[in-house]
Write an enzyme that holds these catalytic residues in place. Structure first.
Site, PDB file in Angstrom:
ATOM      1  CG  ASP A  71     -24.173  27.607 -23.364  1.00 27.06           C
ATOM      2  OD1 ASP A  71     -23.518  26.927 -22.553  1.00 27.06           O
ATOM      3  OD2 ASP A  71     -24.246  28.855 -23.301  1.00 27.06           O
ATOM      4  CG  ASP A 111     -24.659  33.589 -22.462  1.00 26.78           C
ATOM      5  OD1 ASP A 111     -24.973  32.802 -21.540  1.00 26.78           O
ATOM      6  OD2 ASP A 111     -24.641  34.811 -22.308  1.00 26.78           O
TER       7      ASP A 111
HETATM    8  N1  LIG Z   1     -23.930  30.356 -20.973  1.00 29.67           N
HETATM    9  C1  LIG Z   1     -23.245  30.169 -19.837  1.00 29.67           C
HETATM   10  N2  LIG Z   1     -23.174  31.148 -18.921  1.00 29.67           N
HETATM   11  C2  LIG Z   1     -22.463  30.954 -17.783  1.00 29.67           C
HETATM   12  N3  LIG Z   1     -21.815  29.813 -17.482  1.00 29.67           N
HETATM   13  C3  LIG Z   1     -21.881  28.823 -18.371  1.00 29.67           C
HETATM   14  N4  LIG Z   1     -21.335  27.597 -18.363  1.00 29.67           N
HETATM   15  C4  LIG Z   1     -21.680  26.982 -19.493  1.00 29.67           C
HETATM   16  N5  LIG Z   1     -22.457  27.789 -20.264  1.00 29.67           N
HETATM   17  C5  LIG Z   1     -22.589  28.948 -19.584  1.00 29.67           C
END
Ligand SMILES: Nc1ncnc2[nH]cnc12
Ligand SMILES: CSC[C@H]1O[C@H](OP(=O)(O)O)[C@H](O)[C@@H]1O
Length: 290
Positions: free
Chosen positions: A209, A211
């Protein structure tokens, strides 16, 4: 068999490994408490493999409660010479889109209050973390992902956050300013502890992703992560298999095998005997027990 014993730490979405031959789940006791699960012991090609799911089978254990000391100690007791860890990460960089893999080469540890060392009073030890990963394993992992059909970038700074909540938009933007490129909740103190146990360690990150730093985009959620994790899992598994089969038969020594040389500062007559007893595996070479 060659002289490699590779510990694989499976992250979110990777709780077992079909590629292991003669595989058996084995319980390994540690003086540091309970490891996340039993260790799946077997072989891939000419390499002994010890697989440990970081969150336990069924993803039972939250990131803050992973006993990273017990996990690293148990892998060392199980004979590991090296560790390849796999993690799902959020991206803090436009160049690392979901679906891409990246080898981590630096860390910023922003976790809070996790036991982060095997050492302490009566055996004070300071290892170097300037270069926190093993370049030999990282390069080999990158090639393995590419051979498995995935896209893999070389080198990213991993921000280890406490979690379990994802970051606010402000935090996500702050971490970008700090120079972090991916974010996760488990890479630390795992990498520090591997170094303290004289185990060369590489972290292969699977971007799931973006974030929450992109103003015009949805914020991250678990459903999106799981979807991307499942899409990447097959490549990650194949990459682990190719990684092991592609290792040379002979394992040349790594400088990290001797990370504790000159790191212990406590005078021998001041050693804490109870602590020293718990270090029989992680500091086994130094204590003459390896
Ligand atoms: N955006 C994210 N923040 C923290 N841990 C994660 N693991 C996978 N995506 C994450
Ligand atoms: C399932 S989303 C958050 C979760 O995923 C990552 O785990 P891992 O590093 O073990 O793959 C992240 O660090 C969080 O623990």
């Amino acid at each position: 068999m060659s002289d490699w014993t590779i510990g694989i730490i499976g992250g979110s979405g990777l709780y077992a490994m079909d590629a292991l031959e003669d595989a058996q789940w084995i319980s390994v006791k540690s003086p540091w408490g309970e490891p996340s699960d039993e260790i799946l012991c077997g072989t891939i090609g000419h390499v002994r493999v010890r697989f440990l799911p970081r969150h336990g089978r069924g993803h039972r254990i939250a990131p803050s409660n992973i006993n990273a000391r017990a996990n690293i100690d148990a892998l060392k007791r199980a004979g590991c010479t090296d560790i390849l860890a796999i993690s799902a990460v959020g991206s803090l960089s436009e160049e690392l889109p979901p679906g891409r893999f990246v080898t981590v080469d630096q860390f910023i540890d922003n976790t809070k209050g996790r036991p982060a060392s095997f050492y302490g009073d009566g055996f004070v030890t300071h290892v170097s973390m300037a270069e926190p990963v093993c370049p030999r394993l990282s390069k080999h992992a990158l090639k393995a992902v590419e051979k498995a059909g995935g896209g893999c970038s070389e080198g990213a700074t991993y921000l280890a956050m406490e979690g379990p909540q994802f970051s606010s938009r402000a935090e996500s933007k702050l971490y970008r300013h700090w120079g972090a490129e991916v974010i996760g909740m488990t890479g630390m103190p795992e990498a520090k502890l591997a170094r303290e146990a004289e185990l060369p360690y590489a972290l292969l990150a699977m971007v799931t992703d973006y974030d929450s730093w992109r103003d015009d985009a949805e914020s991250v959620d678990v459903a999106e992560i799981v979807k991307q994790m499942n899409a990447n899992a097959a490549i990650a598994r194949k990459a682990v298999e190719i990684f092991c089969k592609g290792l040379p038969k002979k394992r040349n020594p790594s400088p990290i095998d001797q990370a504790l040389a000159d790191a212990v500062i406590t005078a021998p007559d001041k050693h804490d005997k109870a602590l020293v007893a718990k270090l029989d595996a992680v500091a086994g070479r130094l204590l003459g027990k390896g």
